[in-house]
Scaffold this motif. Structure first.
Motif, PDB file in Angstrom:
ATOM      1  N   ASN A   4      46.509 -15.406  -7.722  1.00 57.29           N
ATOM      2  CA  ASN A   4      47.064 -16.557  -8.423  1.00 57.29           C
ATOM      3  C   ASN A   4      48.135 -17.284  -7.629  1.00 57.29           C
ATOM      4  OD1 ASN A   4      45.831 -16.853 -11.200  1.00 57.29           O
ATOM      5  ND2 ASN A   4      46.262 -14.667 -11.183  1.00 57.29           N
ATOM      6  N   THR A   5      48.848 -16.560  -6.783  1.00 59.37           N
ATOM      7  CA  THR A   5      49.821 -17.230  -5.909  1.00 59.37           C
ATOM      8  C   THR A   5      49.089 -18.143  -4.929  1.00 59.37           C
ATOM      9  OG1 THR A   5      51.349 -15.356  -6.073  1.00 59.37           O
ATOM     10  CG2 THR A   5      51.689 -16.894  -4.247  1.00 59.37           C
ATOM     11  N   GLU A   6      47.981 -17.656  -4.390  1.00 59.58           N
ATOM     12  CA  GLU A   6      47.193 -18.471  -3.473  1.00 59.58           C
ATOM     13  C   GLU A   6      46.575 -19.671  -4.183  1.00 59.58           C
ATOM     14  OE1 GLU A   6      45.279 -19.861  -0.041  1.00 59.58           O
ATOM     15  OE2 GLU A   6      47.042 -18.605  -0.396  1.00 59.58           O
ATOM     16  N   ALA A   7      46.128 -19.479  -5.426  1.00 62.81           N
ATOM     17  CA  ALA A   7      45.571 -20.599  -6.190  1.00 62.81           C
ATOM     18  C   ALA A   7      46.624 -21.688  -6.377  1.00 62.81           C
ATOM     19  CB  ALA A   7      45.063 -20.107  -7.538  1.00 62.81           C
ATOM     20  N   GLY A   8      47.841 -21.280  -6.732  1.00 57.06           N
ATOM     21  CA  GLY A   8      48.922 -22.249  -6.870  1.00 57.06           C
ATOM     22  C   GLY A   8      49.249 -22.922  -5.558  1.00 57.06           C
ATOM     23  N   ARG A   9      49.253 -22.130  -4.469  1.00 58.29           N
ATOM     24  CA  ARG A   9      49.538 -22.690  -3.151  1.00 58.29           C
ATOM     25  C   ARG A   9      48.492 -23.731  -2.752  1.00 58.29           C
ATOM     26  NH1 ARG A   9      49.204 -18.273  -0.442  1.00 58.29           N
ATOM     27  NH2 ARG A   9      51.364 -17.654  -0.827  1.00 58.29           N
ATOM     28  N   MET A  10      47.235 -23.445  -3.053  1.00 56.51           N
ATOM     29  CA  MET A  10      46.171 -24.398  -2.728  1.00 56.51           C
ATOM     30  C   MET A  10      46.311 -25.680  -3.540  1.00 56.51           C
ATOM     31  SD  MET A  10      43.045 -21.637  -2.447  1.00 56.51           S
ATOM     32  CE  MET A  10      41.729 -22.764  -2.032  1.00 56.51           C
ATOM     33  N   GLN A  11      46.695 -25.536  -4.820  1.00 53.84           N
ATOM     34  CA  GLN A  11      46.928 -26.737  -5.619  1.00 53.84           C
ATOM     35  C   GLN A  11      48.069 -27.554  -5.019  1.00 53.84           C
ATOM     36  OE1 GLN A  11      48.575 -28.184  -9.997  1.00 53.84           O
ATOM     37  NE2 GLN A  11      47.885 -26.071  -9.808  1.00 53.84           N
ATOM     38  N   GLY A  12      49.186 -26.884  -4.695  1.00 53.13           N
ATOM     39  CA  GLY A  12      50.332 -27.586  -4.137  1.00 53.13           C
ATOM     40  C   GLY A  12      50.047 -28.244  -2.803  1.00 53.13           C
ATOM     41  N   THR A  13      49.309 -27.548  -1.952  1.00 54.70           N
ATOM     42  CA  THR A  13      48.959 -28.103  -0.641  1.00 54.70           C
ATOM     43  C   THR A  13      48.108 -29.353  -0.794  1.00 54.70           C
ATOM     44  OG1 THR A  13      49.028 -25.895   0.350  1.00 54.70           O
ATOM     45  CG2 THR A  13      47.847 -27.594   1.569  1.00 54.70           C
ATOM     46  N   TYR A  14      47.157 -29.302  -1.732  1.00 57.17           N
ATOM     47  CA  TYR A  14      46.293 -30.464  -1.929  1.00 57.17           C
ATOM     48  C   TYR A  14      47.073 -31.635  -2.532  1.00 57.17           C
ATOM     49  CZ  TYR A  14      42.457 -33.502  -2.979  1.00 57.17           C
ATOM     50  OH  TYR A  14      41.642 -34.613  -2.993  1.00 57.17           O
ATOM     51  N   VAL A  15      47.895 -31.356  -3.547  1.00 56.31           N
ATOM     52  CA  VAL A  15      48.665 -32.426  -4.183  1.00 56.31           C
ATOM     53  C   VAL A  15      49.591 -33.101  -3.173  1.00 56.31           C
ATOM     54  CG1 VAL A  15      50.527 -32.877  -5.851  1.00 56.31           C
ATOM     55  CG2 VAL A  15      48.538 -31.516  -6.524  1.00 56.31           C
ATOM     56  N   LYS A  16      50.230 -32.309  -2.323  1.00 52.31           N
ATOM     57  CA  LYS A  16      51.108 -32.879  -1.298  1.00 52.31           C
ATOM     58  C   LYS A  16      50.317 -33.802  -0.366  1.00 52.31           C
ATOM     59  CE  LYS A  16      54.359 -31.594   2.377  1.00 52.31           C
ATOM     60  NZ  LYS A  16      55.016 -30.451   3.098  1.00 52.31           N
ATOM     61  N   ALA A  17      49.136 -33.355   0.053  1.00 54.59           N
ATOM     62  CA  ALA A  17      48.303 -34.191   0.933  1.00 54.59           C
ATOM     63  C   ALA A  17      47.833 -35.445   0.208  1.00 54.59           C
ATOM     64  CB  ALA A  17      47.109 -33.379   1.423  1.00 54.59           C
ATOM     65  N   ALA A  18      47.488 -35.317  -1.080  1.00 56.76           N
ATOM     66  CA  ALA A  18      46.993 -36.464  -1.846  1.00 56.76           C
ATOM     67  C   ALA A  18      48.074 -37.514  -2.075  1.00 56.76           C
ATOM     68  CB  ALA A  18      46.433 -35.988  -3.182  1.00 56.76           C
ATOM     69  N   LEU A  19      49.335 -37.121  -2.031  1.00 58.86           N
ATOM     70  CA  LEU A  19      50.428 -38.085  -2.162  1.00 58.86           C
ATOM     71  C   LEU A  19      50.502 -39.014  -0.948  1.00 58.86           C
ATOM     72  CD1 LEU A  19      53.254 -35.879  -3.746  1.00 58.86           C
ATOM     73  CD2 LEU A  19      52.117 -37.836  -4.802  1.00 58.86           C
ATOM     74  N   ALA A  20      49.900 -38.579   0.147  1.00 59.19           N
ATOM     75  CA  ALA A  20      49.778 -39.425   1.358  1.00 59.19           C
ATOM     76  C   ALA A  20      51.117 -40.002   1.809  1.00 59.19           C
ATOM     77  CB  ALA A  20      48.776 -40.555   1.093  1.00 59.19           C
ATOM     78  N   GLY A  21      52.128 -39.146   1.843  1.00 57.51           N
ATOM     79  CA  GLY A  21      53.432 -39.582   2.330  1.00 57.51           C
ATOM     80  C   GLY A  21      54.366 -40.108   1.264  1.00 57.51           C
ATOM     81  N   LYS A  22      53.836 -40.325   0.054  1.00 58.80           N
ATOM     82  CA  LYS A  22      54.688 -40.789  -1.044  1.00 58.80           C
ATOM     83  C   LYS A  22      55.663 -39.675  -1.425  1.00 58.80           C
ATOM     84  CE  LYS A  22      52.552 -43.017  -4.267  1.00 58.80           C
ATOM     85  NZ  LYS A  22      51.743 -43.320  -5.486  1.00 58.80           N
ATOM     86  N   ALA A  23      56.892 -40.036  -1.721  1.00 59.72           N
ATOM     87  CA  ALA A  23      57.909 -39.030  -2.071  1.00 59.72           C
ATOM     88  C   ALA A  23      57.487 -38.254  -3.318  1.00 59.72           C
ATOM     89  CB  ALA A  23      59.248 -39.707  -2.297  1.00 59.72           C
ATOM     90  N   PRO A  24      57.540 -36.924  -3.250  1.00 58.38           N
ATOM     91  CA  PRO A  24      57.167 -36.143  -4.435  1.00 58.38           C
ATOM     92  C   PRO A  24      58.233 -36.245  -5.530  1.00 58.38           C
ATOM     93  CG  PRO A  24      57.957 -34.694  -2.700  1.00 58.38           C
ATOM     94  CD  PRO A  24      57.894 -36.067  -2.112  1.00 58.38           C
ATOM     95  N   LYS A  25      57.783 -36.617  -6.715  1.00 55.87           N
ATOM     96  CA  LYS A  25      58.606 -36.576  -7.923  1.00 55.87           C
ATOM     97  C   LYS A  25      57.751 -35.858  -8.953  1.00 55.87           C
ATOM     98  CE  LYS A  25      61.278 -40.773  -6.974  1.00 55.87           C
ATOM     99  NZ  LYS A  25      61.720 -42.093  -7.516  1.00 55.87           N
ATOM    100  N   VAL A  26      58.013 -34.566  -9.112  1.00 56.14           N
ATOM    101  CA  VAL A  26      57.060 -33.666  -9.764  1.00 56.14           C
ATOM    102  C   VAL A  26      57.567 -33.178 -11.110  1.00 56.14           C
ATOM    103  CG1 VAL A  26      55.723 -31.542  -9.444  1.00 56.14           C
ATOM    104  CG2 VAL A  26      56.432 -32.865  -7.451  1.00 56.14           C
TER     105      VAL A  26
END
Length: 334
Positions: free
Chosen positions: A144-166
């Motif tokens: 489950n830690t890896e599942a969360g990490r994969m979600q976070g990694t993808y979301v960060k990439a999908a932001l495409a440089g936009k500042a994260p406000k989560v």
């Protein structure tokens, strides 16, 4: 039948009634209880959540295939530790050689597990680890830690440089799965708890209505969000509903975890950018296989058996392995 025989039957019926759990027996049914079939117990968090229904149905199918008898019990609700304790005691009384459990409380269930193991019962955790992990003989689950990490990694990439406000929509307070996914997501995003980029954190118990209300409340404080972490897909649907009502759903990246057919459809429809698929059917089938092997030879499984996770998205990102929604709909929950 003598008084002693009637007393034994009455005691057995009272023990079953006292469990307060739902029950489902599966197997060929035309063989007597003492006809040599291996009894395998299954205790899920609930018997209504589609995830655990899929897990239970997979266990049933595998038990039928291998000629074993599956006795399926469940808590009344997610977090019903007392119901799960009663279910384990019930299964021990019924002569289960192996008990598989998806623990609602990773520490609260330890006493019942120890009592079962002390009586020679093999205990396997499915989906959720116990604390400590070696309280059971083996665990078949997602990382489950890896599942969360994969979600976070993808979301960060999908932001495409936009500042994260989560905003973060967690599960049940104190839940091992919730904590692991939460921490993994932050690792993937490169954030830590307390970071100013995190605009708010709310517990939702993984329920759609609670997640929608939590998102609405967080939006009242700050509507500048760019991303949403969700523990699971019902929480993601709740977040999407709140964002859509606010008119900003298209501006926010929502990630999730589960991999149900409905969740994959939400990705296909653009409501969620990606979900991390788990494979509960695989967990259950492998658990039953280990149980039958133990019943036949006494060989025990051990340690953590990782049943894997896969990112599902129709917008692949370089450096992140993923499958599209067509694949996801063919393989939802594995």
């Amino acid at each position: 039948m003598g008084r002693r025989g009637l007393a034994i039957i009455a005691a057995g019926l009272l023990a079953f009634a006292a469990s307060g759990c739902t029950s489902q027996k599966t197997g060929s049914g035309d063989q007597p209880a003492d006809g040599g079939r291996i009894k395998v117990g299954l205790v899920t968090k609930t018997d209504s959540n589609p995830y655990f229904v899929a897990l239970r149905d997979s266990a049933k199918a595998e038990a039928d295939r291998l000629g074993a008898e599956l006795i399926a019990l469940a808590g009344k609700f997610d977090g019903d530790n007392e119901g799960q304790v009663a279910a384990i005691e019930n299964l021990v009384q019924q002569g289960a050689k192996t008990i598989m459990i998806t623990p609602s409380n990773s520490t609260g269930i330890l006493g019942a597990i120890k009592n079962a193991r002390d009586r020679g019962v093999l205990v396997i955790a499915l989906d959720t680890e116990t604390e400590p992990k070696d309280a059971v003989d083996a665990t078949f689950a997602s990382d489950n830690t890896e599942a969360g990490r994969m979600q976070g990694t993808y979301v960060k990439a999908a932001l495409a440089g936009k500042a994260p406000k989560v905003i973060m929509l967690d599960g049940t307070p104190g839940s091992t799965v919730s904590e692991q996914r939460h921490n993994g997501f932050l690792q993937g995003m490169g954030l830590k708890d307390g970071d100013p980029a995190i605009l708010g954190v709310e517990a939702t118990n993984g329920e759609q209505n609670k997640a929608q209300t939590a998102t609405e409340n967080l939006l009242q404080r700050d509507a500048s969000i760019t991303a949403v972490y969700t523990l699971n897909e019902p929480a993601a649907r709740g977040a999407y509903g709140a964002l859509q009502a606010k008119g900003i759903a298209g501006q926010v990246v929502i990630g999730s975890i589960d991999g149900s057919c409905q969740g994959v459809t939400d990705v296909k429809d653009g409501k969620v950018v990606a979900t991390v698929m788990q494979f509960p059917k695989k967990m259950a089938a492998q658990g039953v296989q280990a149980a039958v092997e133990f019943g036949k030879s006494g060989k025990k499984p051990s340690g953590f058996v990782n049943t894997g996770v896969t990112v599902i998205t129709d917008k692949p990102v370089a450096g992140i392995q993923s499958q599209d929604t067509a694949w996801g709909l063919q393989n939802c929950w594995g």
